[in-house]
Write an enzyme that holds these catalytic residues in place. Structure first.
Site, mmCIF file in Angstrom:
data_model
loop_
_atom_site.group_PDB
_atom_site.id
_atom_site.type_symbol
_atom_site.label_atom_id
_atom_site.label_comp_id
_atom_site.label_asym_id
_atom_site.label_seq_id
_atom_site.Cartn_x
_atom_site.Cartn_y
_atom_site.Cartn_z
ATOM 1 N N ASP A 182 0.847 -1.190 0.000
ATOM 2 C CA ASP A 182 0.000 0.000 0.000
ATOM 3 C C ASP A 182 0.887 1.247 0.000
ATOM 4 O O ASP A 182 1.794 1.366 0.848
ATOM 5 C CB ASP A 182 -0.898 -0.007 1.247
ATOM 6 C CG ASP A 182 -1.972 1.059 1.180
ATOM 7 O OD1 ASP A 182 -3.075 0.751 0.717
ATOM 8 O OD2 ASP A 182 -1.692 2.200 1.592
ATOM 9 N N ASP A 199 -1.326 9.516 -10.446
ATOM 10 C CA ASP A 199 -1.294 8.473 -11.475
ATOM 11 C C ASP A 199 0.141 8.123 -11.853
ATOM 12 O O ASP A 199 0.465 6.950 -12.095
ATOM 13 C CB ASP A 199 -2.049 8.936 -12.717
ATOM 14 C CG ASP A 199 -3.562 8.946 -12.517
ATOM 15 O OD1 ASP A 199 -4.025 8.433 -11.485
ATOM 16 O OD2 ASP A 199 -4.261 9.485 -13.402
ATOM 17 N N GLU A 225 -4.553 2.548 -4.426
ATOM 18 C CA GLU A 225 -3.100 2.550 -4.219
ATOM 19 C C GLU A 225 -2.653 1.251 -3.560
ATOM 20 O O GLU A 225 -1.598 1.184 -2.945
ATOM 21 C CB GLU A 225 -2.662 3.748 -3.367
ATOM 22 C CG GLU A 225 -3.176 3.768 -1.950
ATOM 23 C CD GLU A 225 -4.509 4.486 -1.797
ATOM 24 O OE1 GLU A 225 -4.774 4.926 -0.665
ATOM 25 O OE2 GLU A 225 -5.268 4.616 -2.777
#
Length: 305
Positions: A182, A199, A225
């Site tokens: 993560d 992005d 994410e």
């Protein structure tokens, strides 16, 4: 009649491959090109040197305008999507267009030790009435398996790979490690620099995750994410080695062109699968380890007991 020896059979087999017009190549467990017959070398403008990996070969072909035809404008995402499907099955076959005008049927046979035999045959002269329909079908399948932003496996595809690995673990004496990853403080990146920057970070991490893992490993984006890495046939030390390779790459990466000083970090929850354990149980343990990594300050890896 006396049967030929193994060495004699190997010589005949190699001579036939060398003379065959069908492109043939052999890649090792690290996806390095170890052998290619003249037909393969000509089609993909390459030669075995003991260093060239498949993805480097494909990237060089794209730069030189040879090899495969790529319909996508985003070549790196196309490469990531192609790599996410490569070596995940013992055998697969597919159609491909070459820049020289040929239409080939490529097959990939992957041994349990990771070595892969690639062999193609020219099907340009075959009936093409239904080809457009088949190409649309294949394109739809790729889209169903790939994350549109990064090209790596999407949640569904990487979960399928995890389920297959868990099933194999419960049927034989093998090993499996699962890592949930993560990105740390990702919302702050979006808030400070915009969603385009976010992005860019996601694409960068996806690229490094794929590069750091092995060809047979499954890696995918399972949420905004959040990522998953499925590592089959590894012990604890090997799993940590793969994750350390990823950490070394990410720590040096600076994906924001307008903010070259800004890097990013991520947290990892690692779990080694237990015989008889379900997919849900394994994911739960990895998720708890990830929660621990975040609670301890992020930018670290915690392992489930």
């Amino acid at each position: 009649m006396e049967l030929p020896s193994s060495d004699e059979l190997a010589r005949h087999l190699m001579a036939l491959h060398e003379d065959s017009p069908a492109p043939t190549a052999l890649f090792d467990q690290d996806d390095v090109l170890r052998y290619a017959n003249p037909a393969f070398c000509q089609a993909f403008d390459t030669r075995p040197d003991g260093r060239t990996r498949w993805i480097d070969l494909m990237r060089a072909n794209l730069a030189k305008g040879c090899g495969n035809v790529v319909s996508s404008n985003d070549q790196e995402t196309w490469l990531a999507a192609a790599a996410s499907r490569r070596g995940k099955q013992a055998f697969r076959s597919f159609e491909a267009d070459l820049r020289d005008g040929r239409w080939i049927w490529m097959s990939e046979t992957t041994h349990a030790n990771g070595w892969m035999l690639c062999s193609a045959c020219d099907i340009t002269a075959l009936k093409v009435d239904d080809r457009a329909l088949r190409q649309e079908r294949d394109k739809a399948l790729r889209a169903a398996q790939s994350d549109p932003l990064t090209g790596i496996s999407n949640r569904r595809h990487v979960m399928q790979q995890l389920e297959q690995q868990v099933a194999a673990l419960n049927q034989s004496a093998t090993s499996l490690a699962l890592a949930l990853l993560d990105l740390d403080h990702f919302k702050a990146i979006n808030d400070s620099f915009g969603h385009d920057a976010g992005d860019a970070v996601i694409r960068d991490f996806s690229r490094l995750l794929q590069q750091s893992s092995r060809r047979g490993d499954g890696c995918g984006r399972i949420g905004g994410e959040e990522f998953m890495l499925v590592m089959g046939d590894v012990d604890e030390a090997q799993a940590h080695s793969i994750l350390e390779r990823l950490h070394a790459s990410v720590s040096q990466s600076r994906p924001l062109a307008d903010h070259p000083e800004r890097g990013y970090t991520y947290s990892v929850g690692l779990a080694l699968a237990r015989p008889g354990e379900s997919v849900a149980q394994l994911c739960k343990r990895a998720d708890l380890a990830l929660y621990e990594a975040k609670a301890e300050g992020r930018d670290r890896c915690c392992q489930s007991p």
